[in-house]
Design a protein around this motif. Sequence first.
Motif, PDB file in Angstrom:
ATOM      1  N   LEU A   1       0.827  -1.212   0.000  1.00 16.91           N
ATOM      2  CA  LEU A   1       0.000   0.000   0.000  1.00 16.91           C
ATOM      3  C   LEU A   1       0.858   1.259   0.000  1.00 16.91           C
ATOM      4  O   LEU A   1       0.533   2.252  -0.668  1.00 16.91           O
ATOM      5  CB  LEU A   1      -0.941   0.006   1.207  1.00 16.91           C
ATOM      6  N   SER A   2       1.963   1.250   0.754  1.00 15.57           N
ATOM      7  CA  SER A   2       2.867   2.400   0.762  1.00 15.57           C
ATOM      8  C   SER A   2       3.491   2.601  -0.617  1.00 15.57           C
ATOM      9  O   SER A   2       3.616   3.739  -1.101  1.00 15.57           O
ATOM     10  CB  SER A   2       3.971   2.211   1.809  1.00 15.57           C
TER      11      SER A   2
ATOM     12  N   TYR B   1       0.918   4.156  -2.840  1.00 13.58           N
ATOM     13  CA  TYR B   1       0.705   5.576  -2.554  1.00 13.58           C
ATOM     14  C   TYR B   1       1.748   6.438  -3.267  1.00 13.58           C
ATOM     15  O   TYR B   1       1.399   7.421  -3.946  1.00 13.58           O
ATOM     16  CB  TYR B   1       0.769   5.814  -1.049  1.00 13.58           C
ATOM     17  N   TYR B   2       3.017   6.079  -3.146  1.00 20.32           N
ATOM     18  CA  TYR B   2       4.067   6.915  -3.727  1.00 20.32           C
ATOM     19  C   TYR B   2       4.156   6.757  -5.241  1.00 20.32           C
ATOM     20  O   TYR B   2       4.485   7.722  -5.954  1.00 20.32           O
ATOM     21  CB  TYR B   2       5.408   6.633  -3.049  1.00 20.32           C
TER      22      TYR B   2
ATOM     23  N   GLN C   1       1.492   6.139  -7.148  1.00 20.47           N
ATOM     24  CA  GLN C   1       0.332   6.905  -7.608  1.00 20.47           C
ATOM     25  C   GLN C   1       0.613   8.399  -7.550  1.00 20.47           C
ATOM     26  O   GLN C   1       0.271   9.157  -8.464  1.00 20.47           O
ATOM     27  CB  GLN C   1      -0.882   6.542  -6.744  1.00 20.47           C
ATOM     28  N   LYS C   2       1.277   8.810  -6.487  1.00 22.01           N
ATOM     29  CA  LYS C   2       1.607  10.229  -6.299  1.00 22.01           C
ATOM     30  C   LYS C   2       2.532  10.734  -7.405  1.00 22.01           C
ATOM     31  O   LYS C   2       2.478  11.909  -7.791  1.00 22.01           O
ATOM     32  CB  LYS C   2       2.264  10.417  -4.933  1.00 22.01           C
TER      33      LYS C   2
ATOM     34  N   LEU D   1       2.882  12.383   6.005  1.00 21.84           N
ATOM     35  CA  LEU D   1       1.574  11.773   5.751  1.00 21.84           C
ATOM     36  C   LEU D   1       0.500  12.345   6.675  1.00 21.84           C
ATOM     37  O   LEU D   1      -0.662  12.486   6.276  1.00 21.84           O
ATOM     38  CB  LEU D   1       1.661  10.255   5.918  1.00 21.84           C
TER      39      LEU D   1
ATOM     40  N   LEU E   1      -2.429  13.379   4.219  1.00 23.75           N
ATOM     41  CA  LEU E   1      -3.592  12.493   4.099  1.00 23.75           C
ATOM     42  C   LEU E   1      -4.806  13.118   4.783  1.00 23.75           C
ATOM     43  O   LEU E   1      -4.676  13.741   5.839  1.00 23.75           O
ATOM     44  CB  LEU E   1      -3.292  11.123   4.714  1.00 23.75           C
TER      45      LEU E   1
ATOM     46  N   LEU F   1      -6.265   3.967   4.054  1.00 21.65           N
ATOM     47  CA  LEU F   1      -5.364   4.127   2.919  1.00 21.65           C
ATOM     48  C   LEU F   1      -5.895   3.368   1.698  1.00 21.65           C
ATOM     49  O   LEU F   1      -5.775   3.854   0.560  1.00 21.65           O
ATOM     50  CB  LEU F   1      -3.958   3.652   3.290  1.00 21.65           C
TER      51      LEU F   1
ATOM     52  N   TYR G   1      -8.534   5.564   0.281  1.00 25.64           N
ATOM     53  CA  TYR G   1      -7.905   6.746  -0.327  1.00 25.64           C
ATOM     54  C   TYR G   1      -7.329   6.392  -1.701  1.00 25.64           C
ATOM     55  O   TYR G   1      -7.496   7.152  -2.678  1.00 25.64           O
ATOM     56  CB  TYR G   1      -6.813   7.274   0.600  1.00 25.64           C
ATOM     57  N   LEU G   2      -6.628   5.261  -1.791  1.00 28.75           N
ATOM     58  CA  LEU G   2      -6.038   4.842  -3.059  1.00 28.75           C
ATOM     59  C   LEU G   2      -7.114   4.573  -4.101  1.00 28.75           C
ATOM     60  O   LEU G   2      -6.975   4.956  -5.274  1.00 28.75           O
ATOM     61  CB  LEU G   2      -5.172   3.597  -2.848  1.00 28.75           C
TER      62      LEU G   2
ATOM     63  N   ASN H   1      -8.523   7.724  -5.494  1.00 24.51           N
ATOM     64  CA  ASN H   1      -7.590   8.408  -6.381  1.00 24.51           C
ATOM     65  C   ASN H   1      -7.198   7.587  -7.603  1.00 24.51           C
ATOM     66  O   ASN H   1      -6.219   7.906  -8.286  1.00 24.51           O
ATOM     67  CB  ASN H   1      -6.354   8.836  -5.592  1.00 24.51           C
TER      68      ASN H   1
END
Length: 415
Positions: A14-15, A18-19, A21-22, A122, A126, A204, A207-208, A211
Amino acid sequence: MANVAIIGSGIIGLSSAYYLQKSGHKVTIIDQGDLKDGCSLGNAGMIVPSHLIPLAAPGMISKGIRWMFNSSSPFYVKPQLNIDLLKWGFHFYKSANKAHVENSAKPLKEISLLSKALYQELCKDLPFDFGFHERGLLMLYKTKETEHEECETAEFANHHGIEAKILSAEEVQKLEPDVKVNVRGGVYFPGDAHITPQDLFNQLIQYLKTNGATFHANTEVTDFEFINNNIQSLVTSKGKLSFDQIIIATGSWSGTVVKKLNLNLPMQAGKGYSFTLLNVQKNTRIPSIFLEARVAVTPMSNALRFGGTMEITGVDHSINMKRVKGIVDSIPNYYPEMKVSMPSVDNVWHGLRPCSPDGLPYIGRTKKYNNLILATGHSMLGISLGPGTGKLISEIANEEKLSMDLSKFNPERYA
């Protein structure tokens, strides 16, 4: 923008999502489970730059031999004629020396401090709260022998730039005014922190998704198809899927998964247990570890989580209540006024920690496949190193300058 698959939806996966996707990538997360449970959900939630010494450290061999015959001991290796376990044990034995500990301290410190700094970011970035608190960590001891060992650890940490304070029993008690603490003393690491892992994990994922990330739950990756040095597609229980980049973050299953790619990734599952007391009237303020019992204690709002044991038994989801009893029995030794009953088996959580034989994670590309990145083997430090690992995976995928040297985490070090 690349189309990236992440196999595994634990905190490392998941981490990484996140990065990635960012930084603009299209992300798909594939997991054999239902996303409702995992090694990250019920753990102690500790963010621990203090943990500079890997699992493979001097003394663990002798302790492992002593403990493995005790069904309620903190560290247990189930004797079995398993070739992967024997190979893992051989590499563990070779790594359990002072030189390895010294060589591991710098990279563990760097990724830990990177991860903690990212947790601080975060909290601001977040749109949800996940219980991040910077209150430090107390290492509590009751015996002179353990005091000696922990004071040496404190000296080691201070030498490497991680602040550690040796406290008397009275000084420990001052830090915990609401709970009576019965110890000889403790070491306080003021730079550590903690979170409520299930809050981060569940929010998270949402959130993912919001997004643009795609999740394939209950989907097993059964094989890989490749052309030359590129993985062309994933063969899954629900059909074939193709991606530009593949991240393997499958935790304790990683060693088995990469065998299909003819890669050698020594890994054993280290099972741990936890249970959580709700609506605690007089709660602790600072996360603690009972050193003799190897039990972690974390306050999470008005709840209190107890976790512990390291059980090397292979991928095994059975719950050994004798080991849970070992955790319960340790509590009044340190918190004499805290009366805790044995939880029912339904209220005991267990997770399988992915343990490399040298206690260091596997992070990076392999020479064999151009579009494959590995992110696994974090042992008990998954939550602690999650954001740092995710950021590094994004930098690797983007071919950017890395935040730190990853040579000690080379996934082909046992090739």
